[in-house]
Design an enzyme around this catalytic site. Sequence first.
Site, PDB file in Angstrom:
ATOM      1  N   HIS A   1      53.850   3.791  50.550  1.00 51.52           N
ATOM      2  CA  HIS A   1      53.031   3.898  49.336  1.00 51.52           C
ATOM      3  C   HIS A   1      51.949   4.962  49.541  1.00 51.52           C
ATOM      4  O   HIS A   1      51.662   5.766  48.669  1.00 51.52           O
ATOM      5  CB  HIS A   1      52.336   2.577  49.015  1.00 51.52           C
ATOM      6  CG  HIS A   1      53.259   1.391  48.933  1.00 51.52           C
ATOM      7  ND1 HIS A   1      53.097   0.285  49.726  1.00 51.52           N
ATOM      8  CD2 HIS A   1      54.348   1.153  48.169  1.00 51.52           C
ATOM      9  CE1 HIS A   1      54.049  -0.603  49.434  1.00 51.52           C
ATOM     10  NE2 HIS A   1      54.827  -0.100  48.498  1.00 51.52           N
TER      11      HIS A   1
ATOM     12  N   HIS B   1      69.185  -4.796  47.624  1.00 49.75           N
ATOM     13  CA  HIS B   1      68.578  -5.926  48.330  1.00 49.75           C
ATOM     14  C   HIS B   1      69.569  -6.798  49.075  1.00 49.75           C
ATOM     15  O   HIS B   1      69.158  -7.740  49.762  1.00 49.75           O
ATOM     16  CB  HIS B   1      67.760  -6.771  47.350  1.00 49.75           C
ATOM     17  CG  HIS B   1      66.574  -6.040  46.826  1.00 49.75           C
ATOM     18  ND1 HIS B   1      66.599  -5.320  45.648  1.00 49.75           N
ATOM     19  CD2 HIS B   1      65.338  -5.868  47.355  1.00 49.75           C
ATOM     20  CE1 HIS B   1      65.434  -4.760  45.468  1.00 49.75           C
ATOM     21  NE2 HIS B   1      64.649  -5.064  46.479  1.00 49.75           N
TER      22      HIS B   1
ATOM     23  N   LYS C   1      64.461   2.493  56.296  1.00 47.28           N
ATOM     24  CA  LYS C   1      63.460   2.354  55.254  1.00 47.28           C
ATOM     25  C   LYS C   1      62.594   1.123  55.555  1.00 47.28           C
ATOM     26  O   LYS C   1      63.101   0.117  56.031  1.00 47.28           O
ATOM     27  CB  LYS C   1      64.169   2.153  53.921  1.00 47.28           C
ATOM     28  CG  LYS C   1      63.209   2.147  52.785  1.00 47.28           C
ATOM     29  CD  LYS C   1      63.865   2.050  51.439  1.00 47.28           C
ATOM     30  CE  LYS C   1      62.777   1.959  50.414  1.00 47.28           C
ATOM     31  NZ  LYS C   1      62.764   0.718  49.658  1.00 47.28           N
TER      32      LYS C   1
HETATM   33  N1  MSP Z   1      56.317  -0.441  40.372  1.00 44.60           N
HETATM   34  C1  MSP Z   1      57.371   0.502  40.571  1.00 44.60           C
HETATM   35  C2  MSP Z   1      56.974   1.882  40.029  1.00 44.60           C
HETATM   36  C3  MSP Z   1      56.612   1.907  38.580  1.00 44.60           C
HETATM   37  S1  MSP Z   1      56.068   3.486  38.098  1.00 44.60           S
HETATM   38  C4  MSP Z   1      55.939   3.371  36.451  1.00 44.60           C
HETATM   39  C5  MSP Z   1      57.704   0.628  42.054  1.00 44.60           C
HETATM   40  N2  MSP Z   1      56.754   0.243  42.913  1.00 44.60           N
HETATM   41  S2  MSP Z   1      56.904   0.236  44.519  1.00 44.60           S
HETATM   42  O1  MSP Z   1      55.623  -0.227  44.997  1.00 44.60           O
HETATM   43  O2  MSP Z   1      58.041  -0.472  44.929  1.00 44.60           O
HETATM   44  O3  MSP Z   1      57.150   1.703  44.992  1.00 44.60           O
HETATM   45  C6  MSP Z   1      56.443   2.772  44.450  1.00 44.60           C
HETATM   46  C7  MSP Z   1      56.579   4.039  45.229  1.00 44.60           C
HETATM   47  O4  MSP Z   1      56.104   3.870  46.561  1.00 44.60           O
HETATM   48  C8  MSP Z   1      57.972   4.645  45.474  1.00 44.60           C
HETATM   49  O5  MSP Z   1      58.579   5.301  44.482  1.00 44.60           O
HETATM   50  C9  MSP Z   1      57.543   5.677  46.476  1.00 44.60           C
HETATM   51  O6  MSP Z   1      56.839   6.682  45.798  1.00 44.60           O
HETATM   52  C10 MSP Z   1      56.617   4.888  47.352  1.00 44.60           C
HETATM   53  N3  MSP Z   1      57.334   4.322  48.469  1.00 44.60           N
HETATM   54  C11 MSP Z   1      57.592   3.012  48.745  1.00 44.60           C
HETATM   55  N4  MSP Z   1      58.219   2.937  49.941  1.00 44.60           N
HETATM   56  C12 MSP Z   1      58.381   4.158  50.456  1.00 44.60           C
HETATM   57  C13 MSP Z   1      58.828   4.701  51.675  1.00 44.60           C
HETATM   58  N5  MSP Z   1      59.332   3.978  52.634  1.00 44.60           N
HETATM   59  N6  MSP Z   1      58.697   6.046  51.831  1.00 44.60           N
HETATM   60  C14 MSP Z   1      58.110   6.860  50.914  1.00 44.60           C
HETATM   61  N7  MSP Z   1      57.694   6.371  49.779  1.00 44.60           N
HETATM   62  C15 MSP Z   1      57.923   5.059  49.459  1.00 44.60           C
HETATM   63  O7  MSP Z   1      58.767   1.079  42.373  1.00 44.60           O
END
Ligand code: MSP
Length: 505
Positions: free
Chosen positions: A18, A144, A291
Amino acid sequence: MYITTPIYYVTDSPHIGHAYTTVVGDALIRFYRLAGEDAWYLTGTDEHGLRIARAAEELGLTPQQLVDDVSSQYRDVWSSLEISNDDFIRTTDERHKRGAQAFLQTLYDNGDIYAARYEGLYCVPCEDYYREEDLLEGGLCPIHNRPVERFSEDNYFFRLSKYGDALLAHIEANPDFVFPPTRRNEVVGFIKQGLEDFSISRASLAWGIPIPWDEKQVTYVWVEALMNYATAIGYGQDEGQFHKWWPAVHLVGKDILRFHAVIWPAMLMAAGVEPPRQIAAHGWLLVGGEKMSKTALNQIAPRQLMETFGVDGYRYHFLRDVSFGPDGNFSWEGMVDRYNADLANDLGNLANRVLNMVERYRAGSVPAVAGSEESDQKLRAAASGALEALGGFRRFAFNDALLEVWRLFGAANAYVEENAPWALAKDPDRAGRLDEVLNALLESLRVGAILISPVMPNAAGRLWGQLGLEGRPDTAPYTKTAVFGVFPELTVRRGDPLFPRIEEG
Ligand code: MSP
């Protein structure tokens, strides 16, 4: 320039994945501000949906208690990472609810939302429906690896199928709309397969936003979440503010590209609003080649790294060592090596050495005199090369730009060796040359502090102070300030080392 991050689900605590998106966005927005452009940076949390309602139930909390707690964890981490967001949207904000309802009502009034019965296979963690053929053996969700659930109910549908041609035409006319080009091809391929209408509401889910014309239904999480980018800047409530910032650049991970590059632009077209300026998708940050996930127990919290590397070391590593687009692998050893080589050695030692010499040989003050020997010209060329390269931020080329800024520090280190100030200091006839040399080195550090400020705002500020400069290194526009000119006569104030070396162990 209006830049957004995805809004993060509050089912997970913030981890370095994130933080990757958020740090990249922050460096970018600071770059645009440094270039003198009006810029607005939005991040936030995605707080509705079945997943959250169920997670709260398991913890014995109300959904509101859960979302308040996790949303504030995000805000705390962003503040410790020096994220300079202008706003933080929560989908449980009243402003979001009102804006989202106005948006949906517009789509409904324009005839792009209709009622129909839905029966499908739903993955709750994905908050998405699946076709039978896309599931793994045994009917498991491909993301998942767990069973999907059969849902059947009356829903409202969005007429996505109507927008395929318009989307393709838009992508064709705007080659940078989806970045990088490999992702654009992926989106084009997906649209060409044919787009299907999809359900945007649920009858059974209470933790969401009621559909304005049918309060028994609530909006479906993705459609509702996407609207945050519009509601946060006043959609449906403050048109002036909305039009000041729209269209946005959306930074996203590759997993959520289609939602942003297909569904969201189609929703905007249906509402009569211009599509986003750009969707820029990056890859995964992998830990040990995998991941990060709760089940793999390989999630790293930003704080765990900041304890060792500090906020500047943290931000620098992810911008310098992960290129924007492909997947990147996180390694502790790689982070230590990068910190020691670039920060402790190249920049930290240079600053320390230069400030030390200014104190020793000139009691802290150097007059404003510029040299014109060949080594001076080389150093100036390195400085203008670094300034030029910073523009690479516009193309998400953070690592290349930083490499070029480090060439300036490399050139300054070579300049020290070449001009040997310690020898000049012993020769009273060469006092003028010593002034020129120290001046050029202070100039390199001043220009460097400006150029690193989008990535390391904190270290840039400390270095600025040590150089005895007033104000801040990030005063715009950098194209005027980050040039080799004349260093005003200032008194340096050497403080603690900028980047103490990290001993491996
Ligand atoms: N809530 C939705 C997004 C809604 S936008 C209108 C969502 N949230 S999330 O928390 O699961 O993930 C959001 C973002 O976090 C991913 O798209 C990415 O940008 C980032 N990442 C989450 N895990 C990641 C990694 N392991 N590596 C890089 N970025 C990642 O999806």
